[in-house]
Each structure stands twice: as C-alpha cells, then as structure tokens.
Write a protein that holds these residues in place. Structure first.
Motif, PDB file in Angstrom:
ATOM      1  N   SER A 176      -6.732   0.006 -10.222  1.00 31.32           N
ATOM      2  CA  SER A 176      -7.732  -0.671  -9.395  1.00 31.32           C
ATOM      3  C   SER A 176      -9.070  -0.615 -10.095  1.00 31.32           C
ATOM      4  O   SER A 176      -9.407   0.366 -10.770  1.00 31.32           O
ATOM      5  N   LEU A 177      -9.812  -1.698  -9.957  1.00 32.94           N
ATOM      6  CA  LEU A 177     -11.199  -1.759 -10.392  1.00 32.94           C
ATOM      7  C   LEU A 177     -12.041  -1.714  -9.137  1.00 32.94           C
ATOM      8  O   LEU A 177     -11.849  -2.527  -8.223  1.00 32.94           O
ATOM      9  N   ASP A 178     -12.969  -0.780  -9.087  1.00 31.98           N
ATOM     10  CA  ASP A 178     -13.794  -0.591  -7.908  1.00 31.98           C
ATOM     11  C   ASP A 178     -15.257  -0.841  -8.252  1.00 31.98           C
ATOM     12  O   ASP A 178     -15.667  -0.696  -9.407  1.00 31.98           O
TER      13      ASP A 178
ATOM     14  N   ALA B 255       0.822  -1.220   0.000  1.00 31.02           N
ATOM     15  CA  ALA B 255       0.000   0.000   0.000  1.00 31.02           C
ATOM     16  C   ALA B 255       0.852   1.263   0.000  1.00 31.02           C
ATOM     17  O   ALA B 255       0.550   2.219  -0.718  1.00 31.02           O
ATOM     18  N   GLY B 256       1.917   1.296   0.771  1.00 31.23           N
ATOM     19  CA  GLY B 256       2.782   2.474   0.818  1.00 31.23           C
ATOM     20  C   GLY B 256       3.457   2.742  -0.515  1.00 31.23           C
ATOM     21  O   GLY B 256       3.564   3.898  -0.952  1.00 31.23           O
ATOM     22  N   VAL B 257       3.907   1.702  -1.176  1.00 30.90           N
ATOM     23  CA  VAL B 257       4.546   1.839  -2.488  1.00 30.90           C
ATOM     24  C   VAL B 257       3.518   2.343  -3.505  1.00 30.90           C
ATOM     25  O   VAL B 257       3.821   3.230  -4.315  1.00 30.90           O
TER      26      VAL B 257
ATOM     27  N   ALA C 217      -5.987  -2.154   3.848  1.00 31.16           N
ATOM     28  CA  ALA C 217      -7.401  -2.530   3.718  1.00 31.16           C
ATOM     29  C   ALA C 217      -7.931  -2.179   2.327  1.00 31.16           C
ATOM     30  O   ALA C 217      -8.728  -2.945   1.752  1.00 31.16           O
ATOM     31  N   ASP C 218      -7.507  -1.039   1.775  1.00 34.72           N
ATOM     32  CA  ASP C 218      -7.907  -0.684   0.408  1.00 34.72           C
ATOM     33  C   ASP C 218      -7.451  -1.752  -0.574  1.00 34.72           C
ATOM     34  O   ASP C 218      -8.207  -2.170  -1.460  1.00 34.72           O
ATOM     35  N   VAL C 219      -6.213  -2.179  -0.430  1.00 33.48           N
ATOM     36  CA  VAL C 219      -5.658  -3.177  -1.352  1.00 33.48           C
ATOM     37  C   VAL C 219      -6.386  -4.504  -1.195  1.00 33.48           C
ATOM     38  O   VAL C 219      -6.667  -5.185  -2.188  1.00 33.48           O
ATOM     39  N   GLU C 220      -6.728  -4.863   0.023  1.00 31.79           N
ATOM     40  CA  GLU C 220      -7.448  -6.117   0.252  1.00 31.79           C
ATOM     41  C   GLU C 220      -8.865  -6.086  -0.293  1.00 31.79           C
ATOM     42  O   GLU C 220      -9.368  -7.100  -0.767  1.00 31.79           O
TER      43      GLU C 220
END
Length: 156
Positions: free
Chosen positions: A66-68, A12-14, A45-48
């Motif tokens: 990302s697909l949301d 997430a940080g990268v 959590a966003d990545v998960e």
C-alpha cells in the motif's frame, strides 16, 4: 505468472491474513503476534481509502503493498509476501511496482517503517536508513525508518 492489480475492499480479510502470516514467519511468539494483530488488520475501508495493490498467482493473493499519504511525501504502509513466496523475487516485483506507481502519482519520497527482519531487503532495494521510529503496537520498541526516492531508486 504473477498479476498485479488494485485490491478490492472484499479482500481485506485475505490481505490481513497475508500480513499476519508474513509477520509470523520471522519467529515472533504468540504474545507478540497478538499485540500487533490490530496493526496488521486491514478493513474494507482501509482498502478503499489507500492505494493497495495485490499480487495474484494461480487465482490467489500472494502479496500486496500500500502507498499511503499524499504527494509529494508518502509512506510505503505495507509490503507483505505470503511466507511460501518469500525469497522468490515477489517482494522485488511488488517493490518495483510500488516505486513506479509512487513516481507516477507524484511522490518525491516514501518512508518505510520496517520490521527489523525486513530492513536488509529494503536496503538491498535501494532505500536508505534515516533513523528509527516507535512501534505503533509495542511500547519501547523502535523500528528502522527508511526512505526512498521513487524516481531515483527503481532498478528495472
């Protein structure tokens, strides 16, 4: 050679750093960049919870998307390329992969809230402008709103 794979929560940080550096590439001043920093920051959590795919070159993350949302209508929530990779075709690779993944997942359309500097890229890739949408970070700023139908717009 670029490898595409699902992002890991510990990246997430990268991913945040890539998004923030890509935004800075367009010459925005520090005050602007600070006002959008939260919007460009991903958490584990966003990545998960999202469909996030990274592009890896020589062991380093050089871009991601990302697909949301949920089929049939979703959003291309992110598509960022590290500044040193802008103009190399990596954006197209990520775009094509995103459309193929969206199509396979059953998305009939994806909306894209684009940075004004990126609108031309999305239009060249086959998206169409359908209007504008308020910025989530800057009151009064309106971003281009684009749409693509994944099955119809894949170019490869």
């Amino acid at each position: 050679m670029v490898t595409l794979r699902r992002a890991r929560p510990d990246e997430a940080g990268v991913l945040s750093a890539v998004a923030q550096a890509a935004k800075a590439h367009w010459g925005y001043d520090e005050a602007f960049l600070e006002s959008v920093r939260e919007e460009l920051t991903l958490t584990a959590a966003d990545v998960e919870s999202r469909r996030v795919v990274v592009a890896v070159l020589d062991g380093e993350v050089v871009g991601f998307y990302s697909l949301d949302g949920a089929p049939p209508h979703g959003e291309l929530g992110n598509l960022w390329v590290r500044p040193d990779r802008i103009g190399t075709g990596l954006g197209r690779v990520l775009w094509e992969h995103a459309l193929a993944e969206a199509d396979a997942a059953g998305f009939e359309r994806l909306d894209v809230e684009a940075d004004p500097h990126a609108e031309g890229f999305y239009l060249r890739m086959g998206a169409e402008r359908i209007g504008g949408t308020p910025s989530g970070s800057i009151p009064g700023r309106v971003l281009p709103l684009l749409r693509v139908r994944p099955r119809d717009r894949r170019t490869s």
